[in-house]
Design a protein around this motif. Sequence first.
Motif, PDB file in Angstrom:
ATOM      1  N   ALA A 278     -51.476 -15.838  20.403  1.00  0.00           N
ATOM      2  CA  ALA A 278     -52.704 -15.050  20.234  1.00  0.00           C
ATOM      3  C   ALA A 278     -53.793 -15.592  21.154  1.00  0.00           C
ATOM      4  O   ALA A 278     -54.218 -16.748  21.034  1.00  0.00           O
ATOM      5  CB  ALA A 278     -53.171 -15.109  18.779  1.00  0.00           C
ATOM      6  N   LYS A 279     -54.223 -14.719  22.061  1.00  0.00           N
ATOM      7  CA  LYS A 279     -55.224 -15.133  23.054  1.00  0.00           C
ATOM      8  C   LYS A 279     -56.546 -15.526  22.385  1.00  0.00           C
ATOM      9  O   LYS A 279     -57.181 -16.512  22.765  1.00  0.00           O
ATOM     10  CB  LYS A 279     -55.457 -13.950  24.002  1.00  0.00           C
ATOM     11  CG  LYS A 279     -56.078 -14.340  25.301  1.00  0.00           C
ATOM     12  CD  LYS A 279     -56.072 -13.166  26.257  1.00  0.00           C
ATOM     13  CE  LYS A 279     -56.776 -13.572  27.535  1.00  0.00           C
ATOM     14  NZ  LYS A 279     -56.908 -12.449  28.455  1.00  0.00           N
ATOM     15  N   ALA A 280     -56.924 -14.751  21.374  1.00  0.00           N
ATOM     16  CA  ALA A 280     -58.214 -14.998  20.720  1.00  0.00           C
ATOM     17  C   ALA A 280     -58.260 -16.401  20.092  1.00  0.00           C
ATOM     18  O   ALA A 280     -59.292 -17.069  20.123  1.00  0.00           O
ATOM     19  CB  ALA A 280     -58.467 -13.937  19.652  1.00  0.00           C
ATOM     20  N   ASP A 281     -57.131 -16.826  19.526  1.00  0.00           N
ATOM     21  CA  ASP A 281     -57.096 -18.157  18.905  1.00  0.00           C
ATOM     22  C   ASP A 281     -57.304 -19.250  19.947  1.00  0.00           C
ATOM     23  O   ASP A 281     -57.993 -20.243  19.695  1.00  0.00           O
ATOM     24  CB  ASP A 281     -55.749 -18.400  18.201  1.00  0.00           C
ATOM     25  CG  ASP A 281     -55.602 -17.552  16.942  1.00  0.00           C
ATOM     26  OD1 ASP A 281     -56.601 -16.952  16.521  1.00  0.00           O
ATOM     27  OD2 ASP A 281     -54.489 -17.501  16.402  1.00  0.00           O
ATOM     28  N   LEU A 282     -56.701 -19.067  21.115  1.00  0.00           N
ATOM     29  CA  LEU A 282     -56.868 -20.069  22.173  1.00  0.00           C
ATOM     30  C   LEU A 282     -58.316 -20.108  22.643  1.00  0.00           C
ATOM     31  O   LEU A 282     -58.872 -21.176  22.932  1.00  0.00           O
ATOM     32  CB  LEU A 282     -55.950 -19.763  23.365  1.00  0.00           C
ATOM     33  CG  LEU A 282     -54.450 -20.023  23.154  1.00  0.00           C
ATOM     34  CD1 LEU A 282     -53.666 -19.609  24.391  1.00  0.00           C
ATOM     35  CD2 LEU A 282     -54.174 -21.498  22.840  1.00  0.00           C
ATOM     36  N   MET A 283     -58.937 -18.912  22.696  1.00  0.00           N
ATOM     37  CA  MET A 283     -60.334 -18.855  23.165  1.00  0.00           C
ATOM     38  C   MET A 283     -61.283 -19.503  22.161  1.00  0.00           C
ATOM     39  O   MET A 283     -62.360 -19.963  22.524  1.00  0.00           O
ATOM     40  CB  MET A 283     -60.734 -17.403  23.423  1.00  0.00           C
ATOM     41  CG  MET A 283     -60.144 -16.885  24.734  1.00  0.00           C
ATOM     42  SD  MET A 283     -60.224 -15.093  24.862  1.00  0.00           S
ATOM     43  CE  MET A 283     -61.971 -14.828  24.872  1.00  0.00           C
ATOM     44  N   GLY A 284     -60.875 -19.537  20.901  1.00  0.00           N
ATOM     45  CA  GLY A 284     -61.738 -20.094  19.862  1.00  0.00           C
ATOM     46  C   GLY A 284     -61.776 -21.622  19.835  1.00  0.00           C
ATOM     47  O   GLY A 284     -62.536 -22.208  19.068  1.00  0.00           O
ATOM     48  N   LEU A 285     -60.956 -22.268  20.652  1.00  0.00           N
ATOM     49  CA  LEU A 285     -60.932 -23.737  20.631  1.00  0.00           C
ATOM     50  C   LEU A 285     -62.125 -24.295  21.407  1.00  0.00           C
ATOM     51  O   LEU A 285     -62.640 -23.646  22.317  1.00  0.00           O
ATOM     52  CB  LEU A 285     -59.622 -24.248  21.244  1.00  0.00           C
ATOM     53  CG  LEU A 285     -58.354 -23.798  20.508  1.00  0.00           C
ATOM     54  CD1 LEU A 285     -57.108 -24.132  21.315  1.00  0.00           C
ATOM     55  CD2 LEU A 285     -58.289 -24.437  19.118  1.00  0.00           C
ATOM     56  N   ASN A 286     -62.551 -25.493  21.060  1.00  0.00           N
ATOM     57  CA  ASN A 286     -63.735 -26.064  21.716  1.00  0.00           C
ATOM     58  C   ASN A 286     -63.425 -27.168  22.709  1.00  0.00           C
ATOM     59  O   ASN A 286     -64.018 -27.244  23.772  1.00  0.00           O
ATOM     60  CB  ASN A 286     -64.686 -26.656  20.658  1.00  0.00           C
ATOM     61  CG  ASN A 286     -65.176 -25.594  19.711  1.00  0.00           C
ATOM     62  OD1 ASN A 286     -65.530 -24.501  20.140  1.00  0.00           O
ATOM     63  ND2 ASN A 286     -65.149 -25.891  18.417  1.00  0.00           N
ATOM     64  N   ARG A 287     -62.506 -28.057  22.355  1.00  0.00           N
ATOM     65  CA  ARG A 287     -62.369 -29.294  23.116  1.00  0.00           C
ATOM     66  C   ARG A 287     -61.168 -29.326  24.057  1.00  0.00           C
ATOM     67  O   ARG A 287     -61.189 -30.041  25.050  1.00  0.00           O
ATOM     68  CB  ARG A 287     -62.250 -30.484  22.157  1.00  0.00           C
ATOM     69  CG  ARG A 287     -63.265 -30.519  21.050  1.00  0.00           C
ATOM     70  CD  ARG A 287     -64.630 -30.840  21.604  1.00  0.00           C
ATOM     71  NE  ARG A 287     -64.685 -32.154  22.194  1.00  0.00           N
ATOM     72  CZ  ARG A 287     -65.400 -33.169  21.716  1.00  0.00           C
ATOM     73  NH1 ARG A 287     -66.085 -33.009  20.625  1.00  0.00           N
ATOM     74  NH2 ARG A 287     -65.412 -34.326  22.332  1.00  0.00           N
ATOM     75  N   ILE A 288     -60.133 -28.636  23.702  1.00  0.00           N
ATOM     76  CA  ILE A 288     -58.914 -28.699  24.534  1.00  0.00           C
ATOM     77  C   ILE A 288     -59.200 -28.029  25.884  1.00  0.00           C
ATOM     78  O   ILE A 288     -59.696 -26.905  25.922  1.00  0.00           O
ATOM     79  CB  ILE A 288     -57.728 -28.019  23.811  1.00  0.00           C
ATOM     80  CG1 ILE A 288     -57.439 -28.776  22.504  1.00  0.00           C
ATOM     81  CG2 ILE A 288     -56.488 -27.963  24.700  1.00  0.00           C
ATOM     82  CD1 ILE A 288     -56.388 -28.142  21.614  1.00  0.00           C
ATOM     83  N   PRO A 289     -58.927 -28.749  26.992  1.00  0.00           N
ATOM     84  CA  PRO A 289     -59.240 -28.181  28.315  1.00  0.00           C
ATOM     85  C   PRO A 289     -58.554 -26.824  28.534  1.00  0.00           C
ATOM     86  O   PRO A 289     -57.423 -26.626  28.081  1.00  0.00           O
ATOM     87  CB  PRO A 289     -58.682 -29.219  29.293  1.00  0.00           C
ATOM     88  CG  PRO A 289     -58.456 -30.465  28.502  1.00  0.00           C
ATOM     89  CD  PRO A 289     -58.313 -30.070  27.073  1.00  0.00           C
ATOM     90  N   GLN A 290     -59.277 -25.929  29.232  1.00  0.00           N
ATOM     91  CA  GLN A 290     -58.752 -24.576  29.474  1.00  0.00           C
ATOM     92  C   GLN A 290     -57.345 -24.600  30.058  1.00  0.00           C
ATOM     93  O   GLN A 290     -56.473 -23.833  29.645  1.00  0.00           O
ATOM     94  CB  GLN A 290     -59.673 -23.814  30.455  1.00  0.00           C
ATOM     95  CG  GLN A 290     -61.012 -23.411  29.879  1.00  0.00           C
ATOM     96  CD  GLN A 290     -60.900 -22.368  28.771  1.00  0.00           C
ATOM     97  OE1 GLN A 290     -59.885 -21.689  28.636  1.00  0.00           O
ATOM     98  NE2 GLN A 290     -61.945 -22.275  27.953  1.00  0.00           N
ATOM     99  N   GLU A 291     -57.133 -25.508  31.020  1.00  0.00           N
ATOM    100  CA  GLU A 291     -55.828 -25.512  31.706  1.00  0.00           C
ATOM    101  C   GLU A 291     -54.706 -25.997  30.790  1.00  0.00           C
ATOM    102  O   GLU A 291     -53.532 -25.860  31.113  1.00  0.00           O
ATOM    103  CB  GLU A 291     -55.893 -26.333  33.006  1.00  0.00           C
ATOM    104  CG  GLU A 291     -56.136 -27.832  32.836  1.00  0.00           C
ATOM    105  CD  GLU A 291     -57.619 -28.203  32.727  1.00  0.00           C
ATOM    106  OE1 GLU A 291     -58.443 -27.300  32.448  1.00  0.00           O
ATOM    107  OE2 GLU A 291     -57.945 -29.401  32.894  1.00  0.00           O
ATOM    108  N   ASN A 292     -55.081 -26.559  29.640  1.00  0.00           N
ATOM    109  CA  ASN A 292     -54.053 -27.014  28.685  1.00  0.00           C
ATOM    110  C   ASN A 292     -53.858 -26.039  27.533  1.00  0.00           C
ATOM    111  O   ASN A 292     -53.297 -26.388  26.501  1.00  0.00           O
ATOM    112  CB  ASN A 292     -54.425 -28.388  28.120  1.00  0.00           C
ATOM    113  CG  ASN A 292     -54.237 -29.489  29.143  1.00  0.00           C
ATOM    114  OD1 ASN A 292     -53.830 -29.217  30.253  1.00  0.00           O
ATOM    115  ND2 ASN A 292     -54.529 -30.716  28.766  1.00  0.00           N
ATOM    116  N   ARG A 293     -54.375 -24.813  27.695  1.00  0.00           N
ATOM    117  CA  ARG A 293     -54.167 -23.797  26.659  1.00  0.00           C
ATOM    118  C   ARG A 293     -53.112 -22.814  27.167  1.00  0.00           C
ATOM    119  O   ARG A 293     -53.329 -22.141  28.161  1.00  0.00           O
ATOM    120  CB  ARG A 293     -55.472 -23.054  26.362  1.00  0.00           C
ATOM    121  CG  ARG A 293     -56.585 -24.008  25.928  1.00  0.00           C
ATOM    122  CD  ARG A 293     -57.867 -23.273  25.601  1.00  0.00           C
ATOM    123  NE  ARG A 293     -58.965 -24.209  25.426  1.00  0.00           N
ATOM    124  CZ  ARG A 293     -60.205 -23.868  25.107  1.00  0.00           C
ATOM    125  NH1 ARG A 293     -60.487 -22.595  24.903  1.00  0.00           N
ATOM    126  NH2 ARG A 293     -61.146 -24.773  24.981  1.00  0.00           N
TER     127      ARG A 293
END
Length: 394
Positions: free
Chosen positions: A40-55
């Motif tokens: 789910a893309k939305a769940d990944l976007m909701g994260l704060n600390r994990i670097p974008q390239e690691n999602r």
Amino acid sequence: MKLAMIGFGQAGGKVVDRFLDYDDRTNSGIVRSAIAVNTAKADLMGLNRIPQENRVLIGQARVKGHGVGADNELGAEVAEEDIDEVQNAIDSIPTHEVDAFLVVAGMGGGTGSGGAPVLAKHLKRIYTIPVYGLGILPGTDEGGIYTLNAARSFQTFVREVDNLLVFDNDSWRSAGESVEGGYSQINEEIVRRFGVLFGAGEVQPGNEVAESVVDSSEIINTLSGGGVSTVGFASEEVDLSATSGGLLSKFTGGGGSVDDGLDAANTTNRITSLVRKAALGRLTLPCEIDGAERALLVLSGPSEHLNRKGIERGRKWLEEETGSMEVRGGDYPRDIPEVSASILLSGVTNVPRIKRLQQVAIEAQDNMEDIQQESEDNLEELVEDDADDLEPLF
Ligand code: GDP
């Protein structure tokens, strides 16, 4: 110890996110790398600390970024199909600097429940470092499908990891709270409990070296042998100012001894009672501690408040309570106004909560089969005319 954390699904991602936050706040240095995997893309976007390239978004061809619902079979299939994309992200981890993998997932949903065991299996095939799971059980009020998912995921996840650390949402929910607010508190409890434990093997430069320091190999040895683990924790505030005089005078050469203002017997008693509270209080997975195969006791706090005698007594008591011959113990000195006992109980087998979960899961499975059969029958009755006079077109 240094961990490469991979959060699978929404709960997994959120908990790893929170571990990064904990690491920053406490300077524990346990998260060497953090990755989130989701359908789910939305769940990944909701994260704060994990670097974008690691999602990592998987299953785009199948579910187009919308998640798998609570279908954990689909979660497992998608993880298997797109394992190379997950591996690409893992390739960026300097695994020679990592002591173990920790795959984190909520077991009641779809993506993490199905995907985490698939990833664990893959990691174990490729790497020689241990692969641990942190599996979160759903609340009993979440309903049959979540319970069934969790029961099936639990069986698979335990088999594929070197040890499955379990956290039971059901034991930790507090009444009357919003789900989100509730999870925020629960997630804080998760990172604190597991953070203290994993942090113990990671003494930072500049920290005092403990009298009997816990190191990563002791955590690894306690977890080796596989099975299921639970963690107990108890803490008590202590007055730093009562001891900082001692510390200060040590630094200034003022001749203050470690015992300044502290009675050794009190220190020992406090530790032994914390150990009892931790083992007999709320565990991350409620269970009978009798029969645990291995245990690790970590006492953390200002070094003036820790002593060898307390640890030894705590260890002996744990040996008697668990019947285990393998109880390790040590210090984790930290300059915080709190003394705490963390107990990792590994290889627990007397876990009525899991038996109940399985029972409810089987009932849910039977009900679902009955309902499906009934609705097929009902549909046939609706569509077919009684005398069978009509014929479908083709
Ligand atoms: P997935 O994204 O399909 O893997 O499913 P979720 O992770 O959203 O949900 C799976 C289960 O995890 C739920 O049934 C809840 O029991 C639990 N859960 C969801 N979010 C959280 C969270 O933030 N913290 C905790 N402790 N549990 C959660």
